[in-house]
Design an enzyme around this catalytic site. Sequence first.
Site, PDB file in Angstrom:
ATOM      1  CE1 TYR A 237      -3.450   2.630   0.365  1.00 53.86           C
ATOM      2  CE2 TYR A 237      -2.409   3.373   2.417  1.00 53.86           C
ATOM      3  CZ  TYR A 237      -3.334   3.578   1.337  1.00 53.86           C
ATOM      4  OH  TYR A 237      -4.199   4.572   1.609  1.00 53.86           O
TER       5      TYR A 237
ATOM      6  CD  GLU B 286      -8.270   6.537   4.320  1.00 58.45           C
ATOM      7  OE1 GLU B 286      -8.488   6.580   5.404  1.00 58.45           O
ATOM      8  OE2 GLU B 286      -7.255   6.535   3.599  1.00 58.45           O
TER       9      GLU B 286
ATOM     10  CD1 TRP C 208      -3.914   1.366   5.935  1.00 61.06           C
ATOM     11  CD2 TRP C 208      -5.934   2.371   5.841  1.00 61.06           C
ATOM     12  NE1 TRP C 208      -4.249   1.691   4.636  1.00 61.06           N
ATOM     13  CE2 TRP C 208      -5.363   2.183   4.634  1.00 61.06           C
ATOM     14  CE3 TRP C 208      -7.226   2.832   6.307  1.00 61.06           C
ATOM     15  CZ2 TRP C 208      -6.102   2.258   3.403  1.00 61.06           C
ATOM     16  CZ3 TRP C 208      -7.926   2.854   5.117  1.00 61.06           C
ATOM     17  CH2 TRP C 208      -7.400   2.862   3.774  1.00 61.06           C
TER      18      TRP C 208
END
Length: 177
Positions: free
Chosen positions: A23, A45, A53
Amino acid sequence: MSYCDYVNNNPSELPDYLLHKHYHDHQYGFQIDDDDELFGRFILEINQAGLSWTLMLRKQEGFRKAYSNFCIEKIAACTEEDRERLLLDPGIIRNRLKINAAIFNAQKIVLLKLEYGSFKGWLDAHHPLTLPDWLKLFKKNFKFVGGEIVNEFLMSTGYLPGAHSVGCPVYLEVRKI
C-alpha cells in the site's frame, strides 16, 4: 513514527507488514484516475474510522466484492435488500451508519458527476484547498466525514501533501506525478 518510517525501517515477511508495504509503495499518496477506485478509497477511509488501517487493508478485497467492485452507480442504486446483505457480510465492516454513508455518498457523487463529469473532476475543480476548506466542502456534500477521514482520503489520493516523508524513496516518485 511516520508511516514511511514504519514501512521502510521495519522490514518483515509477516502478511500485515507486506500489506502495508505494498500500500505504501504503490498506492498511498498516488493519484487515482478511475472514479470507482477513487470512491473505493473513500469507502475504506470512512470504514477505518475507529478501527485500524491494517484491518482495512485485510478487508480491501471483501469491500471490493461486497460493493460491486466499487461501482458508484451500482452502489447508488442499492436497495433495502442490498443494505441488509451488506450488514450480514463478514468481508466488510458491518456498521449500518457506514453502509448508509457509502450508499448516500455514491448517490451524491452521481449528482456531482452531472455537473463535473466525474468524482475526480469534482475534486480537481476544487484543488488546491486547505484542509479546513476541504473539510467544509466534504461535510456539505457527504455523510460520515470528519477531519481525519477527509485528511487521510485526500492525502492518500494525492490531493493533500504529506503522504511521504522527504527521505522516503517513494516521495520522489509521488512528487514526479
